[in-house]
Every structure is written in structure tokens, then in C-alpha cells.
Design a protein around this motif. Structure first.
Motif, PDB file in Angstrom:
ATOM      1  N   GLU A 105       3.233  -9.180   4.299  1.00  0.00           N
ATOM      2  CA  GLU A 105       4.023  -9.709   3.187  1.00  0.00           C
ATOM      3  C   GLU A 105       3.495  -9.203   1.858  1.00  0.00           C
ATOM      4  OE1 GLU A 105       2.891 -11.494   5.670  1.00  0.00           O
ATOM      5  OE2 GLU A 105       4.759 -11.991   6.704  1.00  0.00           O
ATOM      6  N   GLN A 106       2.179  -9.058   1.748  1.00  0.00           N
ATOM      7  CA  GLN A 106       1.562  -8.548   0.527  1.00  0.00           C
ATOM      8  C   GLN A 106       0.505  -7.500   0.896  1.00  0.00           C
ATOM      9  OE1 GLN A 106       2.358  -9.112  -2.656  1.00  0.00           O
ATOM     10  NE2 GLN A 106       4.024 -10.501  -2.039  1.00  0.00           N
ATOM     11  N   PRO A 107       0.906  -6.342   1.425  1.00  0.00           N
ATOM     12  CA  PRO A 107      -0.071  -5.321   1.832  1.00  0.00           C
ATOM     13  C   PRO A 107      -0.806  -4.756   0.627  1.00  0.00           C
ATOM     14  CG  PRO A 107       2.135  -4.414   1.919  1.00  0.00           C
ATOM     15  CD  PRO A 107       2.299  -5.864   1.623  1.00  0.00           C
ATOM     16  N   GLY A 108      -2.135  -4.616   0.802  1.00  0.00           N
ATOM     17  CA  GLY A 108      -2.936  -4.086  -0.291  1.00  0.00           C
ATOM     18  C   GLY A 108      -3.575  -2.747   0.043  1.00  0.00           C
ATOM     19  N   GLN A 109      -4.255  -2.185  -0.967  1.00  0.00           N
ATOM     20  CA  GLN A 109      -4.935  -0.904  -0.783  1.00  0.00           C
ATOM     21  C   GLN A 109      -6.288  -1.056  -0.067  1.00  0.00           C
ATOM     22  OE1 GLN A 109      -3.715   2.072  -1.673  1.00  0.00           O
ATOM     23  NE2 GLN A 109      -1.839   1.236  -2.598  1.00  0.00           N
ATOM     24  N   THR A 174       1.407   5.040  -2.632  1.00  0.00           N
ATOM     25  CA  THR A 174       2.075   4.643  -3.880  1.00  0.00           C
ATOM     26  C   THR A 174       2.757   3.294  -3.732  1.00  0.00           C
ATOM     27  OG1 THR A 174       4.136   5.722  -3.258  1.00  0.00           O
ATOM     28  CG2 THR A 174       2.477   7.077  -4.403  1.00  0.00           C
ATOM     29  N   PRO A 175       3.048   2.631  -4.876  1.00  0.00           N
ATOM     30  CA  PRO A 175       3.785   1.355  -4.806  1.00  0.00           C
ATOM     31  C   PRO A 175       5.098   1.483  -4.050  1.00  0.00           C
ATOM     32  CG  PRO A 175       2.874   1.659  -6.994  1.00  0.00           C
ATOM     33  CD  PRO A 175       2.618   2.928  -6.258  1.00  0.00           C
ATOM     34  N   ALA A 176       5.768   2.622  -4.162  1.00  0.00           N
ATOM     35  CA  ALA A 176       7.010   2.813  -3.411  1.00  0.00           C
ATOM     36  C   ALA A 176       6.721   2.805  -1.905  1.00  0.00           C
ATOM     37  CB  ALA A 176       7.678   4.126  -3.818  1.00  0.00           C
TER      38      ALA A 176
END
Length: 504
Positions: A105-109, A174-176
Motif C-alpha cells: 500500500e505504501q512501498p518505500g525505497q 522513480t515515483p512513477a
């Protein structure tokens, strides 16, 4: 398949198969690079943790017990992988996915960076292990515990530090790309949304390929199956990095094609354990065989030295005293005042001394074989001397298999021959005796046959003929003794025994 051939075949076939698999994932729309299976994803992380830590522990033991520095560096690499896999699995179990950016739901780097850091560090350590295994790096490790634990501690500290700096981490995707991942967690990433990740994963793949090449070279040099299997496993790890760039499998609930190769990599680690155990068992068997050979050689040497010592003692001690007694007895018989019963008694004493001298000479011959002589030659010379001393025609035939008997078995068998020939001289009134040592299958057969007057075995005491002594000696060396004799039909002494007899 010959030595090393199986590894050559696998190193040729596995890259081709992996390349085809990777192309299918890239170009075939019906082949999805990932599936949504939360429990399987967690099981893979848990399995990877257990296998990595277990193999790392065994690698440390091999280093401590055998001084294998390559095993130490590999253990360090696997401990890095096991520690991070365990950390991510623990976060999922405790429901702390969002803290480490593992949630879809909120994948991070952070999961991407944690994977890159740990796999890159492990790849570097595996390259060092390959350099050590091939002899290109010979520096002695002074602080092995530091080598084992420091990389895992550094990787863990880096992950926790990055967890506190998630907002400022440079993006690998990237955010995309992250938005596409949230929208469709099983779809592949487009190349344009993850150029940095693709470049980094390409470098990691090259690192694992280099580690695989070094491991295979070590296998070609030392023939250890562990290095050959590990080379195949590192090929799987290299292609898993390529698939990781297509779809990063670091987020929970998703199982990717790269994860499948990761499972295959850990399966090869388990295979290395099986190969290593088999190699250790073979080495142990070879060492036991060598110890057995050395023990037998030492027994032969010790037996030869003891026989030579006893022969010297008999020759220089008892034999000399008997000769002296014989001379004195001869002078005594020459005295004119020795008459009647005294002369008869003195003659009996002289005969007894002469008999004792003959027995001593026979014992010396048995104990002191010719230089480099075999057991068969000792028996033949003993029988020939018996014939010369007592005027009884004797024939002897011995197969070479008799030399394969243990020193104890040879000694006991020779004593049986001596006892049987003594019986021929004392009781048989024979003109011919034959001694045969014949190899029959896995056993040896001794036959002592004479043409004497024989005896009824059911009426003659076994003690008087030394039969019980011969039976006991045969039993000691795992054999059996049979006496076949009839009045006026000679006597046949038969001993059957295994060639492998150790004789206590």
C-alpha cells in the motif's frame, strides 16, 4: 560421469536455461514475473534465513577445524544474507511492514536499498572467498570472528540507519514506478522507471558471475564437489539479480521469478552440505584405510623385529648352552668308568640334548626368515630343514596368498605346521610328508599329510599329540582344524581359515 564432468555440464546448461527463462519473463506477456502469495513470500524469507545461517555455522566450523579460509568468507557472506532475510521476515510477522517500507500500500525505497546493500556486500565476500579458494589471495586472517560478524553487523546497522532516513534516500525506482507497483503489484517494471535499479542489479549480477567463475576454477583445481555445486548456485543468484530488476521481490505478499531462483540458490546451498558430508566421509574412509595400512605395516615391522630378537636370544643363549651341554655329555660318555645303567642313562641325556638342539634350530629358522623373504619361503625352508635334520622326505607347496595373512595369523599357522611335523617325527614312523598351503576363494587351506602308520582318533588322547593346542591356535585366527587318520593309513591335518584373519 567422470571427475569434474558433471560440473562442466551444469555450468554449460544452467546459464542457457536461465537465459531462456529470463527472456520468457521479459517478452512473453502470459508469463507474469510475480504472483500475490503472502504466506509463501514469508515462508521463502524464513527458509532463506534458516538455510543461510545453518550453512554459515557449518562454514565457521570447517574454518575452525580445518583452517579453510574460503569457508570463513563464505560463512560471512551467508550470515549477511541470513541476517537481513531474518530481519525482513521478523518485521512482517510483527506487523512492522510500514516501518521498513515493505507494505504494497505504501512501498518505500528502503527494501530496495536493503536488498542492494546486503546482496552487494554478500557478493563481494563471495568473490573474496573465490580468490582465497583459487590461491589468488593468501593473506592470513588474524581476526576471524571479526570477518564472520562485522559484515552482518554493518549491513544491519545500515538498514536501521536507512529506516530513519527513508524520506531522503535516493530513489532506485522513480515515483512513477512506485505508483505502477501499487496499482498492479504483479506487473513488471518498465525500464524507464527504474534505470538506477537496473544498472545496480547488472553490476550485482556481474559480481555473482565472477564469484561463480572463481568457485568453478577452485573446483577444477582441487576437485572438491562443494565448489562445483556452489558455482552452479552462484549462477542462479546472478540471474536472480537480473529478474529482481524486472520486478523487485522485496515487498511482502509478493513472490517473484527472482524469488524462485533465490529458492533454487538456497537449495544448492543445502546440496553443498550433502556433497561436503559425502566428501568428508570419503576422506575419513581414506584416512581409516591409510591408518589400517600403517597399522598393519607397523605390526609386520614389530613382528619381524620381535622374531629377530627372539632368534638372537635362542641362538646366543639357549643354543650355545645346549651345545656346551652336548660337548660335556660327550666327554662324560667317553669316560671308561661310566658303565652299565649309568652309560644308558647318559646316552638318554645325550639324545634329549640332541633333540632340544634340533628343536632350537627349527625355532630359529622359523623366527629368522631370509632377508626380504615371504611367509611362503619361511614355511618352505622350515620343511626343507625338517627333512634334512630327521631324514624324512618332505614336499612343500605354498600359494602366494599366504603372504596376505596378518603377522599374528602367520605366526599361529607356522606353529601348527611345527606341531604337525613334530607329530610326524615322534609318532608316525613315516617316510614322506607333504605340506600344502592353498588359496581357495577367500580362504586359505593348510594340509599336512604323511604316509605313516596313523592312529585311531577316537582312542588317542588329544593332549599327547598336541591336537588341542593346534585346535586352539586355529580358532585364534578364525579357522578350524580337522584330523583325519586311520591305523596303517597315514594322517591328514587340515586347517581352513579366512585370508582376512587378524588373529586377535
Amino acid at each position: 560421469m567422470g571427475r569434474g564432468r558433471w560440473a562442466e555440464v551444469l555450468m554449460a546448461v544452467v546459464p542457457i536455461a536461465l537465459a531462456i527463462f529470463t527472456l520468457l519473463v521479459l517478452v512473453e506477456p502470459d508469463v507474469q514475473p510475480a504472483i500475490f502469495m503472502p504466506r509463501l513470500a514469508l515462508a521463502i524469507d524464513a527458509l532463506a534465513t534458516l538455510v543461510a545461517v545453518a550453512v554459515a555455522i557449518l562454514g565457521w566450523v570447517r574454518f575452525r577445524e580445518g583452517g579453510d579460509e574460503a569457508a570463513l568468507w563464505r560463512a560471512s557472506a551467508l550470515l549477511v544474507l541470513g541476517t537481513i532475510n531474518g530481519l525482513m521476515a521478523t518485521a512482517t510477522i510483527l506487523g512492522a511492514e510500514e516501518v521498513f517500507g515493505l507494505s504494497l500500500e505504501q512501498p518505500g525505497q528502503l527494501p530496495l536499498w536493503a536488498s542492494v546493500i546486503t546482496r552487494g556486500l554478500a557478493g563481494g565476500l563471495l568473490i573474496v572467498a573465490g580468490l582465497v579458494a583459487t590461491g589468488r589471495r593468501r593473506q592470513h586472517v588474524r581476526r576471524p570472528l571479526l570477518v564472520l560478524w562485522l559484515p552482518a553487523m554493518v549491513a544491519t546497522a545500515a538498514v536501521f540507519l536507512a529506516a530513519g532516513l527513508q524520506e531522503s534516500l535516493p530513489p532506485l525506482v522513480t515515483p512513477a514506478g512506485m505508483a505502477a507497483l501499487r496499482a498492479n503489484p504483479v506487473a513488471p517494471l518498465m525500464p524507464g522507471v527504474a534505470p538506477v535499479l537496473i544498472a545496480v542489479e547488472a553490476l550485482l549480477a556481474l559480481a555473482y558471475l565472477l564469484a561463480a567463475a572463481l568457485s568453478y576454477e577452485a573446483f577444477k583445481r582441487n576437485g572438491r564437489g562443494t565448489d562445483g555445486v556452489l558455482a552452479v548456485g552462484l549462477m542462479l543468484a546472478a540471474f536472480s539479480q537480473v529478474l529482481f530488476a524486472i520486478h523487485p521481490g522485496t515487498y511482502n505478499s509478493v513472490v517473484t521469478a527472482g524469488d524462485l531462483l533465490r529458492v533454487a540458490f538456497y537449495a544448492t546451498l543445502l546440496a553443498t552440505l550433502a556433497v561436503e558430508v559425502r566428501g568428508d566421509i570419503r576422506a575419513l574412509r581414506a584416512a581409516n584405510d591409510e591408518l589400517t595400512r600403517l597399522r598393519e605395516a607397523e605390526l609386520v615391522r614389530a613382528a619381524a623385529e620381535e622374531r629377530a630378537h627372539l632368534a638372537r636370544e635362542l641362538h646366543d643363549g639357549m643354543s650355545q648352552e645346549l651345545w656346551y651341554a652336548k660337548l660335556k655329555q660327550g666327554r662324560l660318555l667317553a669316560l671308561p668308568e661310566i658303565v652299565g645303567g649309568a652309560r644308558e642313562l647318559a646316552g638318554e641325556v645325550a639324545g634329549a640334548i640332541e633333540s632340544a638342539l634340533a628343536e632350537a634350530r627349527q625355532a630359529i629358522l622359523a623366527l629368522r626368515p631370509a632377508e626380504g623373504g615371504s611367509f611362503a619361503e619361511v614355511v618352505q625352508r622350515y620343511v626343507a630343514d625338517f627333512s634334512d635334520r630327521f631324514g624324512i622326505a618332505a614336499e612343500c607347496r605354498c600359494d602366494a596368498g599366504a603372504d596376505r595373512l596378518s603377522p599374528r595369523a602367520q605366526a599361529e599357522l607356522l606353529r601348527i605346521v611345527q606341531e604337525a611335523l613334530a607329530n610326524v617325527r615322534k609318532h608316525a614312523d613315516a617316510t614322506l610328508v607333504r605340506v600344502e598351503l592353498t588359496e581357495i576363494g577367500e580362504g586359505l587351506e593348510l594340509r599336512v599329510t604323511d604316509n605313516g602308520r596313523g592312529f585311531a582318533t577316537d582312542r588317542v588322547g588329544r593332549a599327547g599329540y598336541g591336537l588341542s593346542s593346534m585346535e586352539q591356535r586355529a580358532a585364534i585366527i578364525g579357522g578350524s582344524l580337522t584330523i583325519d587318520s586311520r591305523e596303517q593309513d597315514g594322517t591328514r591335518v587340515l586347517v581352513q581359515m579366512p585370508l582376512a584373519a587378524e588373529g586377535g
